[in-house]
Write a protein that holds these residues in place. Structure first.
Motif, PDB file in Angstrom:
ATOM      1  N   LEU A 194      -6.761 -13.231  46.935  1.00 24.96           N
ATOM      2  CA  LEU A 194      -6.894 -11.969  46.200  1.00 24.96           C
ATOM      3  C   LEU A 194      -8.263 -11.349  46.441  1.00 24.96           C
ATOM      4  O   LEU A 194      -8.394 -10.122  46.496  1.00 24.96           O
ATOM      5  N   GLY A 195      -9.291 -12.165  46.532  1.00 25.04           N
ATOM      6  CA  GLY A 195     -10.640 -11.663  46.739  1.00 25.04           C
ATOM      7  C   GLY A 195     -11.331 -11.338  45.437  1.00 25.04           C
ATOM      8  O   GLY A 195     -10.708 -11.172  44.384  1.00 25.04           O
ATOM      9  N   ALA A 196     -12.645 -11.216  45.504  1.00 25.18           N
ATOM     10  CA  ALA A 196     -13.453 -11.001  44.307  1.00 25.18           C
ATOM     11  C   ALA A 196     -13.203  -9.649  43.651  1.00 25.18           C
ATOM     12  O   ALA A 196     -13.451  -9.476  42.463  1.00 25.18           O
ATOM     13  N   GLY A 197     -12.723  -8.682  44.396  1.00 22.54           N
ATOM     14  CA  GLY A 197     -12.546  -7.338  43.850  1.00 22.54           C
ATOM     15  C   GLY A 197     -11.199  -7.080  43.214  1.00 22.54           C
ATOM     16  O   GLY A 197     -10.901  -5.944  42.828  1.00 22.54           O
ATOM     17  N   THR A 198     -10.371  -8.108  43.043  1.00 22.40           N
ATOM     18  CA  THR A 198      -9.041  -7.899  42.487  1.00 22.40           C
ATOM     19  C   THR A 198      -9.085  -7.345  41.069  1.00 22.40           C
ATOM     20  O   THR A 198      -9.972  -7.681  40.277  1.00 22.40           O
ATOM     21  N   LYS A 199      -8.123  -6.485  40.768  1.00 24.12           N
ATOM     22  CA  LYS A 199      -8.010  -5.937  39.415  1.00 24.12           C
ATOM     23  C   LYS A 199      -7.076  -6.768  38.543  1.00 24.12           C
ATOM     24  O   LYS A 199      -6.954  -6.508  37.346  1.00 24.12           O
ATOM     25  N   LEU A 200      -6.434  -7.749  39.139  1.00 25.56           N
ATOM     26  CA  LEU A 200      -5.532  -8.604  38.383  1.00 25.56           C
ATOM     27  C   LEU A 200      -6.326  -9.538  37.471  1.00 25.56           C
ATOM     28  O   LEU A 200      -7.383 -10.032  37.845  1.00 25.56           O
ATOM     29  N   LYS A 201      -5.788  -9.782  36.267  1.00 23.96           N
ATOM     30  CA  LYS A 201      -6.435 -10.652  35.293  1.00 23.96           C
ATOM     31  C   LYS A 201      -5.502 -11.816  34.961  1.00 23.96           C
ATOM     32  O   LYS A 201      -4.334 -11.605  34.631  1.00 23.96           O
ATOM     33  N   PRO A 202      -6.014 -13.069  35.043  1.00 22.92           N
ATOM     34  CA  PRO A 202      -5.157 -14.227  34.786  1.00 22.92           C
ATOM     35  C   PRO A 202      -5.082 -14.596  33.307  1.00 22.92           C
ATOM     36  O   PRO A 202      -6.081 -14.514  32.578  1.00 22.92           O
ATOM     37  N   PHE A 203      -3.898 -15.015  32.882  1.00 25.42           N
ATOM     38  CA  PHE A 203      -3.676 -15.446  31.497  1.00 25.42           C
ATOM     39  C   PHE A 203      -2.867 -16.735  31.483  1.00 25.42           C
ATOM     40  O   PHE A 203      -2.127 -17.033  32.414  1.00 25.42           O
ATOM     41  N   ALA A 204      -3.016 -17.485  30.400  1.00 28.32           N
ATOM     42  CA  ALA A 204      -2.324 -18.761  30.252  1.00 28.32           C
ATOM     43  C   ALA A 204      -0.888 -18.547  29.807  1.00 28.32           C
ATOM     44  O   ALA A 204      -0.537 -17.523  29.201  1.00 28.32           O
ATOM     45  N   VAL A 205      -0.052 -19.538  30.067  1.00 33.61           N
ATOM     46  CA  VAL A 205       1.299 -19.549  29.508  1.00 33.61           C
ATOM     47  C   VAL A 205       1.174 -19.634  27.990  1.00 33.61           C
ATOM     48  O   VAL A 205       0.473 -20.507  27.471  1.00 33.61           O
ATOM     49  N   PRO A 206       1.810 -18.727  27.246  1.00 30.82           N
ATOM     50  CA  PRO A 206       1.622 -18.730  25.786  1.00 30.82           C
ATOM     51  C   PRO A 206       2.267 -19.928  25.107  1.00 30.82           C
ATOM     52  O   PRO A 206       3.186 -20.559  25.646  1.00 30.82           O
ATOM     53  N   ALA A 207       1.776 -20.225  23.921  1.00 32.36           N
ATOM     54  CA  ALA A 207       2.349 -21.285  23.103  1.00 32.36           C
ATOM     55  C   ALA A 207       3.732 -20.877  22.608  1.00 32.36           C
ATOM     56  O   ALA A 207       4.101 -19.701  22.640  1.00 32.36           O
ATOM     57  N   GLU A 208       4.484 -21.856  22.134  1.00 32.63           N
ATOM     58  CA  GLU A 208       5.797 -21.577  21.549  1.00 32.63           C
ATOM     59  C   GLU A 208       5.592 -21.087  20.115  1.00 32.63           C
ATOM     60  O   GLU A 208       5.587 -21.858  19.161  1.00 32.63           O
ATOM     61  N   VAL A 209       5.441 -19.797  19.968  1.00 35.24           N
ATOM     62  CA  VAL A 209       5.199 -19.195  18.657  1.00 35.24           C
ATOM     63  C   VAL A 209       6.531 -19.048  17.919  1.00 35.24           C
ATOM     64  O   VAL A 209       7.492 -18.482  18.449  1.00 35.24           O
ATOM     65  N   PHE A 210       6.575 -19.570  16.698  1.00 34.12           N
ATOM     66  CA  PHE A 210       7.745 -19.433  15.833  1.00 34.12           C
ATOM     67  C   PHE A 210       7.387 -18.512  14.664  1.00 34.12           C
ATOM     68  O   PHE A 210       6.227 -18.461  14.232  1.00 34.12           O
ATOM     69  N   MET A 211       8.393 -17.820  14.114  1.00 33.31           N
ATOM     70  CA  MET A 211       8.181 -17.030  12.906  1.00 33.31           C
ATOM     71  C   MET A 211       9.395 -17.115  11.992  1.00 33.31           C
ATOM     72  O   MET A 211      10.497 -17.455  12.425  1.00 33.31           O
ATOM     73  N   ALA A 212       9.158 -16.804  10.730  1.00 32.92           N
ATOM     74  CA  ALA A 212      10.225 -16.662   9.738  1.00 32.92           C
ATOM     75  C   ALA A 212       9.702 -15.734   8.662  1.00 32.92           C
ATOM     76  O   ALA A 212       8.482 -15.583   8.483  1.00 32.92           O
TER      77      ALA A 212
END
Length: 405
Positions: free
Chosen positions: A156-174
């Motif tokens: 990709l090179g140092a000038g890439t505009k892409l930003k890396p993110f982690a796989v999210p946690a298994e978020v539950f709601m109720a």
């Protein structure tokens, strides 16, 4: 085939008051009793494997009580034991009033791979810092990574505009509404347990590399190499925690935001999962012999919309990388000339949306020779045929047993 929900138990929460201590605003305090179970679902995907859901999936649950104006008046965190059972807590300062109750599991910034926000500030939620905040200001976002994996970062090179993110946690709601707390009294809503359900989805990527129908041969590409990865572009901007249509994933996404689903030698699994993690366990078949499961935010436009087809601005773009040897024929008919080979990629757009608590199986059939490097922006072009199965609930065909104990 039915699936038994491992270690299912009922979590009973008892909010009780031992006195009538006054709180800010002059109101009294009361008590509340509730029960929490797992939600149910009823269909399955084309492959049979379903990850097991149990109390072991839940690290902690944060409870929020907010009033008619959307202001959080009380919050606390519960940590259930992995085997379920009954968890009891006592609070003496729950202000009287009528509330909506929301439960959010696995959304702690320091231990879960998400970032919780209070307004525009990334802050880990506590029992105190969320009080007197508007529930609309409490959101969950993807957790940023410091860098892409080294092979991807290099191309990709140092000038890439892409930003890396982690796989999210298994978020539950109720959630539940009209929870009335009266001074010196106990409000019991345990007859209708709150059902925890995932707010995230799962992308099950299956890879076929033996299709030579278009004249390309990918059998020499090494998907167990350090160059291997699965990248998912165009991530939703966040997720709200409000009840009903006030919560859920946003209807906006960012093209340059990328989940690093997996990377390196262990990116793809070649054996079916075991009964310790899945029931049933079959994912592979005669053609699709490599797979990876990646938790993702839904991209269906939110609870109010719940679109079957993702909007053009929210469609996930999946990129697969591997290591091709010198002489490998690429999609454009040229060959890899690098000594020792090179990182090559295949990419494609998934038009179908991902829904909460569902598995969407994405079958990637590599019919071209791939391209050197990694795409810098999502695009519709790519030497990749994508067949997407119907979505299936994560806990498909699971028989649930609710025990009031």
């Amino acid at each position: 085939m039915s699936v038994k929900l491992a270690c299912l138990a009922v979590l009973a929460l008892a909010f009780s008051s031992c006195d009538k201590k006054e709180v800010a605003g002059g109101g009294g305090t009361g008590s509340l009793e509730a029960k929490i179970v797992f939600g149910q679902a009823n269909t399955r995907a084309s492959s049979t494997a379903v990850p097991i859901t149990s109390w072991g999936s839940i690290k902690q649950i944060q409870m929020f009580l907010y009033d008619a104006g959307g202001v959080v008046k009380f919050s606390d965190t519960i940590k259930p034991v992995a085997t379920g059972g009954v968890v009891k807590r006592t609070w003496t300062t729950v202000p009287e009033g009528e509330y909506t109750m929301v439960l959010v599991a696995n959304a702690k910034s320091s231990t879960d791979s998400v970032t919780t926000m209070i307004g525009s500030s990334p802050l880990e939620w506590t029992a105190m810092n969320v009080r007197n905040q508007g529930v609309a200001n409490l959101t969950i976002r993807h957790m940023a990574l410091s860098a892409f994996p080294a092979p991807v970062a290099t191309v990709l090179g140092a000038g890439t505009k892409l930003k890396p993110f982690a796989v999210p946690a298994e978020v539950f709601m109720a959630d539940t509404t009209k929870v009335k707390i009266a001074s010196g009294q106990t409000t019991d809503i345990s007859a209708t347990p709150l059902k925890l359900k995932r707010e995230v989805a799962m992308m099950r990527v299956r890879l076929r590399v033996n299709d030579k129908s278009q004249g390309f041969d990918n059998s020499n590409v090494d998907f167990g190499h350090a160059d291997a990865s699965v990248l998912v572009y165009t991530l939703p901007t966040g997720m709200g925690i409000g009840a009903g249509n006030a919560g859920g994933v946003t209807a906006t996404s960012i093209d340059s935001a990328v989940i690093v689903g997996a990377s390196g030698a262990g990116t793809f699994k070649s054996q079916d999962p075991t009964a310790a993690t899945h029931n049933p366990t079959v994912i592979n078949d005669a053609n699709f012999m490599k797979w990876r499961e990646i938790v993702v935010f839904p991209n269906n436009g939110g609870r109010a919309a719940s679109n079957a087809t993702a909007s053009t601005s929210q469609r996930y773009y999946v990129v697969i990388t591997g290591h091709a040897p010198t002489g490998h024929v690429l999609s454009d008919g040229t060959t890899v000339t690098d000594a020792g080979g090179a990182l090559v990629s295949w990419a494609g757009l998934i038009t179908d949306s991902f829904q909460p608590n569902t598995i969407r199986e994405v079958n990637l059939n590599l019919t071209s020779g791939g391209t050197k490097g990694v795409p810098t922006t999502p695009a519709k072009e790519g030497g990749l045929t994508i067949v997407v199965s119907n979505p299936t609930p994560w806990d498909s065909n699971i028989q649930s047993t609710d025990l009031d104990i």
